[in-house]
Scaffold this motif. Structure first.
Motif, mmCIF file in Angstrom:
data_model
loop_
_atom_site.group_PDB
_atom_site.id
_atom_site.type_symbol
_atom_site.label_atom_id
_atom_site.label_comp_id
_atom_site.label_asym_id
_atom_site.label_seq_id
_atom_site.Cartn_x
_atom_site.Cartn_y
_atom_site.Cartn_z
ATOM 1 N N ILE A 23 9.546 3.175 1.372
ATOM 2 C CA ILE A 23 8.986 3.287 0.021
ATOM 3 C C ILE A 23 9.979 2.665 -0.951
ATOM 4 C CG2 ILE A 23 8.072 4.861 -1.725
ATOM 5 C CD1 ILE A 23 7.766 6.924 0.572
ATOM 6 N N ASP A 32 7.877 3.095 -6.503
ATOM 7 C CA ASP A 32 6.556 3.073 -5.884
ATOM 8 C C ASP A 32 5.917 4.461 -5.919
ATOM 9 O OD1 ASP A 32 6.634 0.416 -5.342
ATOM 10 O OD2 ASP A 32 6.890 0.599 -3.180
ATOM 11 N N LEU A 55 3.506 6.513 -3.515
ATOM 12 C CA LEU A 55 2.896 6.542 -2.190
ATOM 13 C C LEU A 55 2.086 7.813 -2.032
ATOM 14 C CD1 LEU A 55 2.948 5.253 0.825
ATOM 15 C CD2 LEU A 55 4.447 7.198 1.279
ATOM 16 N N ASP A 107 0.082 3.300 -5.293
ATOM 17 C CA ASP A 107 0.356 1.887 -5.026
ATOM 18 C C ASP A 107 0.060 1.572 -3.566
ATOM 19 O OD1 ASP A 107 1.411 1.379 -7.648
ATOM 20 O OD2 ASP A 107 3.242 2.388 -7.035
ATOM 21 N N ARG A 108 0.458 2.519 -2.695
ATOM 22 C CA ARG A 108 0.186 2.382 -1.265
ATOM 23 C C ARG A 108 -0.251 3.734 -0.714
ATOM 24 N NH1 ARG A 108 4.673 -0.012 2.263
ATOM 25 N NH2 ARG A 108 5.998 1.403 1.069
ATOM 26 N N ALA A 161 -0.552 6.022 2.930
ATOM 27 C CA ALA A 161 -0.198 6.219 4.332
ATOM 28 C C ALA A 161 -1.189 7.210 4.928
ATOM 29 C CB ALA A 161 1.226 6.735 4.474
ATOM 30 N N GLN A 186 -2.117 4.185 9.545
ATOM 31 C CA GLN A 186 -2.172 2.927 8.801
ATOM 32 C C GLN A 186 -1.460 3.088 7.473
ATOM 33 O OE1 GLN A 186 -6.051 1.150 8.469
ATOM 34 N NE2 GLN A 186 -5.381 -0.447 7.054
ATOM 35 N N LEU A 187 -0.792 2.030 7.046
ATOM 36 C CA LEU A 187 -0.112 1.978 5.749
ATOM 37 C C LEU A 187 -0.563 0.720 5.036
ATOM 38 C CD1 LEU A 187 2.151 3.018 3.799
ATOM 39 C CD2 LEU A 187 3.736 1.565 5.082
ATOM 40 N N GLY A 188 -0.968 0.868 3.776
ATOM 41 C CA GLY A 188 -1.399 -0.307 3.035
ATOM 42 C C GLY A 188 -1.752 0.027 1.609
ATOM 43 N N THR A 189 -2.109 -0.980 0.844
ATOM 44 C CA THR A 189 -2.568 -0.771 -0.525
ATOM 45 C C THR A 189 -3.949 -0.122 -0.475
ATOM 46 O OG1 THR A 189 -3.694 -2.907 -0.662
ATOM 47 C CG2 THR A 189 -1.341 -2.851 -1.253
ATOM 48 N N GLU A 240 -6.436 -2.619 0.787
ATOM 49 C CA GLU A 240 -6.339 -2.880 2.229
ATOM 50 C C GLU A 240 -6.936 -1.739 3.037
ATOM 51 O OE1 GLU A 240 -2.208 -5.553 2.080
ATOM 52 O OE2 GLU A 240 -2.144 -3.389 2.450
ATOM 53 N N ILE A 241 -6.622 -0.516 2.625
ATOM 54 C CA ILE A 241 -7.136 0.647 3.342
ATOM 55 C C ILE A 241 -8.655 0.710 3.254
ATOM 56 C CG2 ILE A 241 -7.229 3.173 3.316
ATOM 57 C CD1 ILE A 241 -4.620 2.207 4.465
#
Length: 352
Positions: A26, A30, A32, A202-203, A205, A214-217, A220-221
Motif C-alpha cells: 500500500i 493510498d 485500500l 483507490d484499490r 483487496a 484479487q487486488l486492483g482498482t 479493474e475489480i
C-alpha cells in the motif's frame, strides 16, 4: 503518512489457519479497502497490522520498518471501530484527547490539537457533549477525530460505518473519503459492502479463505475479475458456464446454452470441448423478445429507479440484466427472450 508492506503473512488461531501467506503493498496516501465474506481474514489482517493479534510468520513494514514484534502503541496507528468505542463518561473533547494523554503530550498542545481535530470533523461546537448527547454520525466523527489527532502513520478502519443508517452512511462515505485525501493519510478500510468499497477506495483487496483473491482498482475489480469466485462475490454481473465447440471450417465458438447468443470466439489457450466460464455485467446484457417457447423465460422485475433489474431463468440458475424502464416494458414477466451481449464486453475465464 507512511507506506505499508505485508509479506508472506501467516496467522493461526489455535489450529485454524486464518491468514495464509498474504502479500500486500500500500503506497503512501493510498486508501485500500479489504472486502470478502465473513471469516475470510480481512479483520484478522487489520488486527495483525494493528498489533492486536500476533502472526507467526511473515513481515509487516510501516514506512520501511518491520513492526511485527512491536506492541500496538509503538506502531503509531489510528484505529476506528464499528461501534465507535467512545468512553461514555468523557466528553467529545476528552475522548479525542485520550490518546495524546497516553503519549504524554503537553497539556497546552493537547488542547490545541483537540480543537483542530474536532473542527476538522465539523464538531467544534460539540466539544463538551458526552456520547449519549450525540447522534450516531456525530459519535463516529468523534471516533475519527480521536484516531487522527495522534497523527498516525496509518489509519485503520474496521467497518466504521456499519452501524449507521443508509442515508447517513452514504454521507459519511463522502466525508471520510474527502478527509482522507485532504490529510493524505494512508488508510486501510475493512467493509463487507462491495458498493462502499467501490465508492471510496483507490484499490480493493478481495480476500478468500485467508488468502488474497484479487487486488486492483475499483474499475479493474468491477470490469475484469480474475476468477469466477471474484466475479460472483462482486455480485454485479453474471457468471455463466460455457463450452468451446468446433464449428464449420475449423472455427470454434463458445456455447452458453439455449437462449444465450454472445457470439464469443475461442479464447486463447483453449481447445474444442473445453469448459470455460464467461463473466458479463448485468448492464451489458440485452434481452430480445422471441416467439414461441424458445429462449429464456423472464421470471421477475425489480424496479431500481434508473434501471429495472430483470431476471430470466437460465439452466439451473438465473441470468440478470439491468434495463431502462422502457426496455423492461418490452419483456414482461412470463415473456420469452434471447440474451445477447457484445463479445468485447465479456470476459472468458477458466472453468471452476
Amino acid at each position: 503518512m507512511s507506506s505499508l508492506e505485508i509479506n508472506n503473512l501467516h496467522l493461526w488461531y489455535g489450529a485454524f489457519h486464518a491468514l495464509r501467506g498474504v502479500d500486500l503493498s500500500i503506497g503512501e496516501g493510498d486508501f485500500l479497502a479489504l472486502v470478502g465474506p465473513s471469516g475470510c481474514g480481512k479483520t484478522s489482517l487489520l488486527r495483525s497490522i494493528a498489533g492486536f493479534v500476533h502472526p507467526r510468520k511473515g513481515s509487516i513494514k510501516i514506512g520501511g520498518q518491520d513492526v511485527l514484534r512491536l506492541k500496538p502503541r509503538e506502531r503509531n496507528l489510528g484505529m476506528v471501530f464499528q461501534h465507535f468505542a467512545l468512553f461514555p463518561h468523557m466528553t467529545a473533547a476528552e475522548n479525542v484527547a485520550f490518546g495524546m494523554k497516553c503519549r504524554a503530550v503537553p497539556g497546552s498542545e493537547i488542547n490545541d490539537r483537540v480543537k483542530r481535530a474536532l473542527d476538522m470533523v465539523g464538531l467544534g461546537q460539540f466539544a463538551d457533549r458526552k456520547p449519549r448527547q450525540l447522534s450516531g454520525g456525530q459519535q463516529q466523527r468523534v471516533a475519527l477525530a480521536r484516531a487522527l489527532v495522534i497523527e498516525p502513520n496509518i489509519l485503520l478502519l474496521d467497518e466504521p460505518l456499519g452501524a449507521l443508517d443508509k442515508k447517513l452512511r452514504i454521507q459519511m462515505q463522502t466525508e471520510l473519503q474527502l478527509l482522507q485525501k485532504r490529510l493524505g493519510v494512508t488508510a486501510v478500510f475493512v467493509t463487507h459492502d462491495q458498493e462502499e468499497a467501490m465508492a471510496m477506495a483507490d484499490r480493493i483487496a478481495i480476500m478468500r479463505d485467508g488468502e488474497l483473491e484479487q487486488l486492483g482498482t475499483p474499475k479493474e475489480i468491477f470490469t475484469a475479475p480474475r476468477t469466477p469466485w471474484a466475479a460472483e462475490f462482486i455480485g454485479s454481473g453474471n457468471v455463466l458456464k460455457g463450452r468451446v465447440l468446433a464449428g464449420e471450417n475449423g472455427k470454434t465458438a463458445i456455447d452458453l446454452g439455449a437462449g444465450c447468443d454472445f457470439s464469443l470466439g475461442q479464447p486463447p489457450g483453449t481447445g474444442a470441448d473445453e469448459d470455460v466460464t464467461v463473466f458479463v455485467q448485468a448492464e451489458d446484457i440485452r434481452l430480445e423478445p422471441t416467439a414461441g417457447t424458445e429462449g429464456l423465460e423472464v421470471i421477475s422485475h425489480r424496479y431500481l429507479g434508473l434501471y429495472v433489474e430483470v431476471m430470466a431463468n437460465y439452466r439451473d440458475g438465473v441470468i440478470k440484466a439491468l434495463l431502462s424502464p422502457g426496455e423492461a416494458e418490452g419483456v414482461a414477466v412470463g415473456a420469452r427472450v434471447i440474451a445477447r451481449a457484445d463479445a468485447a464486453r465479456c470476459k472468458v475465464m477458466e472453468a471452476r
